[in-house]
Design an enzyme around this catalytic site. Structure first.
Site, short mmCIF file in Angstrom:
data_model
loop_
_atom_site.label_atom_id
_atom_site.label_comp_id
_atom_site.label_asym_id
_atom_site.label_seq_id
_atom_site.Cartn_x
_atom_site.Cartn_y
_atom_site.Cartn_z
N GLY A 1 13.60 -15.60 0.28
CA GLY A 1 12.90 -16.12 0.71
C GLY A 1 13.61 -16.61 1.89
N ALA A 2 13.98 -15.48 3.09
CA ALA A 2 14.69 -15.19 4.24
C ALA A 2 14.17 -16.39 4.84
CB ALA A 2 15.06 -14.71 4.39
N ASN A 3 12.33 -16.24 5.18
CA ASN A 3 11.75 -16.87 6.39
C ASN A 3 11.48 -18.14 6.63
OD1 ASN A 3 10.11 -16.51 4.33
ND2 ASN A 3 8.54 -18.51 5.64
N GLY B 1 14.47 -22.06 6.06
CA GLY B 1 15.35 -23.59 5.56
C GLY B 1 16.27 -22.46 5.42
N GLY C 1 17.75 -19.59 3.84
CA GLY C 1 17.57 -18.55 3.20
C GLY C 1 17.64 -17.88 4.79
N SER D 1 21.52 -25.63 -7.71
CA SER D 1 20.80 -26.56 -7.87
C SER D 1 21.81 -28.03 -7.83
CB SER D 1 19.18 -27.24 -7.09
OG SER D 1 19.57 -28.78 -6.58
N TYR E 1 11.81 -28.25 -12.30
CA TYR E 1 12.83 -27.46 -11.00
C TYR E 1 14.19 -27.77 -11.47
CZ TYR E 1 15.87 -27.74 -7.05
OH TYR E 1 16.42 -27.06 -6.36
N1 LIG Z 1 17.54 -28.06 0.68
C1 LIG Z 1 17.83 -28.77 -0.57
O1 LIG Z 1 18.63 -29.65 -0.52
C2 LIG Z 1 18.29 -27.84 -1.59
C3 LIG Z 1 19.25 -29.39 -2.69
C4 LIG Z 1 19.46 -27.39 -4.17
C5 LIG Z 1 19.13 -26.28 -4.50
N2 LIG Z 1 18.40 -25.85 -2.95
C6 LIG Z 1 17.98 -24.07 -3.25
O2 LIG Z 1 18.61 -23.47 -2.11
C7 LIG Z 1 17.19 -22.71 -2.21
C8 LIG Z 1 16.07 -22.29 -0.86
O3 LIG Z 1 15.74 -23.33 -0.49
P1 LIG Z 1 15.19 -24.07 0.95
O4 LIG Z 1 15.84 -25.78 0.71
O5 LIG Z 1 15.80 -22.73 2.29
O6 LIG Z 1 13.93 -23.94 0.84
P2 LIG Z 1 12.85 -23.88 1.77
O7 LIG Z 1 13.12 -23.90 2.85
O8 LIG Z 1 11.02 -24.39 0.95
O9 LIG Z 1 13.24 -22.12 1.83
C9 LIG Z 1 12.52 -21.81 0.27
C10 LIG Z 1 11.95 -19.75 0.56
O10 LIG Z 1 11.84 -19.31 -0.53
C11 LIG Z 1 10.56 -18.50 -0.44
N3 LIG Z 1 9.84 -18.82 -1.34
C12 LIG Z 1 9.39 -19.53 -2.20
N4 LIG Z 1 8.02 -19.57 -3.21
C13 LIG Z 1 8.82 -17.87 -3.53
C14 LIG Z 1 7.77 -16.48 -3.78
N5 LIG Z 1 7.39 -17.27 -4.98
N6 LIG Z 1 8.11 -14.83 -3.22
C15 LIG Z 1 9.25 -15.08 -2.81
N7 LIG Z 1 9.54 -16.41 -1.76
C16 LIG Z 1 9.89 -17.30 -2.43
C17 LIG Z 1 9.77 -20.12 1.15
O11 LIG Z 1 8.57 -19.10 1.18
P3 LIG Z 1 7.20 -19.61 1.90
O12 LIG Z 1 7.72 -19.84 3.40
O13 LIG Z 1 6.31 -18.58 2.07
O14 LIG Z 1 7.00 -20.26 1.17
C18 LIG Z 1 10.96 -19.95 1.76
O15 LIG Z 1 10.60 -18.90 1.93
C19 LIG Z 1 15.94 -22.65 -3.37
O16 LIG Z 1 16.28 -21.76 -4.15
C20 LIG Z 1 16.39 -24.31 -3.53
O17 LIG Z 1 16.32 -24.39 -4.48
C21 LIG Z 1 18.06 -26.67 -1.58
#
Ligand SMILES: NC(=O)c1ccc[n+]([C@@H]2O[C@H](COP(=O)([O-])OP(=O)(O)OC[C@H]3O[C@@H](n4cnc5c(N)ncnc54)[C@H](OP(=O)(O)O)[C@@H]3O)[C@@H](O)[C@H]2O)c1
Length: 309
Positions: A25-27, A29, A31, A143, A171
């Site tokens: 999921g590196a594209n 946020g 990642g 999380s 979630y």
């Molecule tokens: N942001 C926060 O405040 C927060 C807080 C607690 C935990 N987290 C955790 O941090 C991690 C990263 O999240 P983020 O905040 O960076 O959110 P994000 O910007 O939505 O990034 C999530 C990434 O996961 C990818 N993804 C979603 N569904 C997928 C699938 N079926 N197969 C492969 N990749 C998939 C997304 O791809 P697409 O672009 O294609 O959707 C995107 O690259 C997550 O595990 C989240 O639970 C985040």
């Protein structure tokens, strides 16, 4: 190992030249911020994305040694294809991808509730399949939601939450699963005599695309609350990625959980943090492992690891 008081930062990442890291999921946020930091420190980083075009657009913004590979964690065939295409050593696997608060019950290609299926089962299968190649560690992003109000638990009798689906409940279940997975993975690695380590991290609150479903929720309270939380609490992704990076490069005890050191663990410098009682239970962790093996058709590669140890 740096202490929290020394305020560990990106520039504390040791030289990563010669190391290979996979970030799921590196594209976007966190990642993408993780990729930027590790590639910036000299690692070769494999940026995985379910949509290769989005992955390539993101990779084009990152200086350093990066490549894009397709991986859809909501499709076990894609997970198997990715793993089958891996050759040679992999130093670090970072299980970062995630989806949150999907408003209506939705299933993965294999029939799993989308958050449990993507956030936990997809990474579970990926890790088992890549483990024979992994030389250093597996970092899984959980999380604070694993200990959200309502005492999240694994609904072994109804994993898809059929008839009782609620976005946050689903979630939280998936994020609790991330921690139980780390606990049992580390126990198994230790038992197999493997030098590989399993760790977990959480970012606190970070501005990313994760809250897109919450922002569009039909309930006004959820929409307003999400916007308020982003505005008041969330830090930039570069700061939110620090716990993951710390877990990926520092010398830490196995099964450690890293998060921000500030109030409520919303933001701050990375440090070791606590987890809920439910996330510390080895019996539940073993049970989840067995169920996950059955559901994904993948198993801990004990023989390959013992031979390597
Ligand atoms: N942001 C926060 O405040 C927060 C807080 C607690 C935990 N987290 C955790 O941090 C991690 C990263 O999240 P983020 O905040 O960076 O959110 P994000 O910007 O939505 O990034 C999530 C990434 O996961 C990818 N993804 C979603 N569904 C997928 C699938 N079926 N197969 C492969 N990749 C998939 C997304 O791809 P697409 O672009 O294609 O959707 C995107 O690259 C997550 O595990 C989240 O639970 C985040």
């Amino acid at each position: 190992m740096a202490t929290a008081s020394s305020k560990w930062k990106i520039t504390d990442i040791p030289d990563q030249t010669g190391r290979t890291v996979v970030v799921t999921g590196a594209n976007s946020g966190l990642g993408l911020a993780t990729v930027e930091a590790l590639a910036g420190a000299g690692a070769h980083v494999v940026l995985t994305a379910r949509d290769v075009k989005r992955g390539e657009a993101a990779a084009a913004t990152v200086p350093g040694s990066v490549e894009v590979r397709r991986l859809d964690l909501a499709d076990l065939a894609s997970v198997r294809e990715f793993a089958a295409g891996w050759h040679g050593d992999l130093d670090v696997l970072i299980n970062n991808a995630g989806v949150m608060n999907i408003p209506k019950p939705t299933l993965t290609k294999d029939g799993f509730e989308m958050q449990f299926g993507t956030n936990h089962l997809g990474h579970f299968a990926l890790t088992n399949l890549l483990l024979p190649h992994i030389t250093d560690r597996v970092v899984t992003v959980s999380s604070g939601a694993h200990k959200a109000p309502g005492s999240p638990r694994i609904h072994f009798d109804n994993r898809n939450l059929t008839g009782e689906y609620a976005p946050m409940k689903a979630y939280s279940q998936s994020k609790l699963a991330n921690l139980l997975f780390t606990l049992e993975l580390h126990r198994r690695l230790t038992e197999a005599g493997s030098p590989v380590c399993a760790l977990a991290a959480h970012p606190g609150a970070a501005k990313s695309n994760l809250s897109r479903h919450s922002m569009q929720d039909s309930r006004v309270l959820m929409r307003v609350g999400s916007r308020l939380a982003q505005w008041l609490l969330a830090q930039e992704t570069q700061a939110g990625a620090l716990p993951t990076l710390y877990a990926a490069v520092e010398d830490l005890p196995g099964a450690s959980y890293v998060g921000p050191d500030g109030f409520g663990e919303f933001r701050g410098a990375p440090t070791l943090v606590g987890r809920s009682k439910a996330a510390s239970d080895p019996t539940t962790a073993r049970r989840l492992w067995t169920v996950s093996e059955e559901l994904t058709g993948t198993a801990f590669p004990e023989q390959a690891l013992t031979a390597r140890a």
